[in-house]
Scaffold this motif. Structure first.
Motif, PDB file in Angstrom:
ATOM      1  N   ASN A  34      -7.753  -2.538  14.179  1.00  0.00           N
ATOM      2  CA  ASN A  34      -8.417  -1.863  13.065  1.00  0.00           C
ATOM      3  C   ASN A  34      -9.938  -1.981  13.133  1.00  0.00           C
ATOM      4  OD1 ASN A  34      -5.789  -3.374  12.034  1.00  0.00           O
ATOM      5  ND2 ASN A  34      -5.902  -1.380  11.052  1.00  0.00           N
ATOM      6  N   LYS A  77      -0.658  -5.473   9.027  1.00  0.00           N
ATOM      7  CA  LYS A  77       0.505  -4.611   9.222  1.00  0.00           C
ATOM      8  C   LYS A  77       1.278  -4.425   7.916  1.00  0.00           C
ATOM      9  CE  LYS A  77       4.767  -4.251  11.867  1.00  0.00           C
ATOM     10  NZ  LYS A  77       5.741  -4.978  12.651  1.00  0.00           N
ATOM     11  N   ASP A  78       1.506  -5.533   7.187  1.00  0.00           N
ATOM     12  CA  ASP A  78       2.335  -5.487   5.981  1.00  0.00           C
ATOM     13  C   ASP A  78       1.584  -4.973   4.756  1.00  0.00           C
ATOM     14  OD1 ASP A  78       4.300  -6.559   7.574  1.00  0.00           O
ATOM     15  OD2 ASP A  78       4.139  -8.595   6.757  1.00  0.00           O
ATOM     16  N   GLN A  79       0.357  -5.437   4.563  1.00  0.00           N
ATOM     17  CA  GLN A  79      -0.405  -5.099   3.359  1.00  0.00           C
ATOM     18  C   GLN A  79      -1.345  -3.913   3.563  1.00  0.00           C
ATOM     19  OE1 GLN A  79       0.070  -6.755   0.413  1.00  0.00           O
ATOM     20  NE2 GLN A  79       1.648  -7.955   1.427  1.00  0.00           N
ATOM     21  N   GLY A  80      -1.779  -3.709   4.800  1.00  0.00           N
ATOM     22  CA  GLY A  80      -2.661  -2.594   5.096  1.00  0.00           C
ATOM     23  C   GLY A  80      -4.125  -2.989   5.132  1.00  0.00           C
ATOM     24  N   ARG A  82      -6.652  -1.582   3.617  1.00  0.00           N
ATOM     25  CA  ARG A  82      -7.309  -1.550   2.298  1.00  0.00           C
ATOM     26  C   ARG A  82      -7.228  -2.911   1.617  1.00  0.00           C
ATOM     27  NH1 ARG A  82     -10.855   0.413   1.748  1.00  0.00           N
ATOM     28  NH2 ARG A  82     -11.410   2.348   2.450  1.00  0.00           N
ATOM     29  N   TYR A  83      -6.108  -3.600   1.785  1.00  0.00           N
ATOM     30  CA  TYR A  83      -5.920  -4.925   1.188  1.00  0.00           C
ATOM     31  C   TYR A  83      -6.947  -5.906   1.757  1.00  0.00           C
ATOM     32  CZ  TYR A  83      -3.679  -9.343  -0.069  1.00  0.00           C
ATOM     33  OH  TYR A  83      -3.426 -10.605  -0.563  1.00  0.00           O
TER      34      TYR A  83
END
Length: 157
Positions: A34, A77-80, A82-83
């Motif tokens: 990312n 991966k799980d939260q993204g 933005r988190y």
């Protein structure tokens, strides 16, 4: 002259803002897909404001919350993204239930790839901690990590 908050940052400016060496940012680019700074002629990196916020979130998770690189990859991966950017903006996060960073070698907290993911920290007497207790512990952990960083810098200097 100070740059606008919306201005792009060079790697040296981003590293200074994050209080990290430049090589750590380059290493993180290899571990977190990312992180994609703009690269201009000669490979010069320019970080967008959202890149810097993402880096701040990653730094907080690695150094203040005690996650390993693998753990932060899992959060992304799980939260993204933005988190994690929200964490970089200073939004409160749920305190983690993982081994404190003090028990995780610095090599596993972001500077060098981790070999082993630590086990989650045990809960008190088999019961979960209350939200306020977790907040207090997270605050104490942050203070201890700040003290540890000061001591490490003093040893290096």
């Amino acid at each position: 002259m100070e740059k606008s908050p919306d201005a792009f940052r060079t790697i040296s400016e981003a590293a200074e803002e994050l209080d990290l060496p430049q090589h750590v940012l380059r290493f993180w680019e290899t571990r977190f897909s990312n992180i994609k700074p703009l690269k201009r002629g000669g490979g010069r990196r320019y970080y967008r404001p959202e890149d810097v916020l993402l880096l701040k979130g990653i730094r907080h998770l690695l150094y203040d919350q005690g996650f390993t690189i693998k753990g932060v990859q899992r959060i992304l991966k799980d939260q993204g993204i933005r988190y994690v950017i929200g964490i970089g903006e200073g939004q409160p996060i749920e305190p983690v239930v993982q081994a404190p960073a003090a028990t995780v070698p610095a090599a596993q907290r972001g500077a060098i790839p981790p070999e082993v993911e630590p086990e989650p920290a045990p809960t008190v007497a088999g019961k979960g901690l209350s939200g306020s207790d977790r907040e207090k512990l997270a605050g104490v952990l942050r203070e201890l990590l700040d003290c540890k960083r000061i001591l490490e810098r003093a040893r290096e200097g």
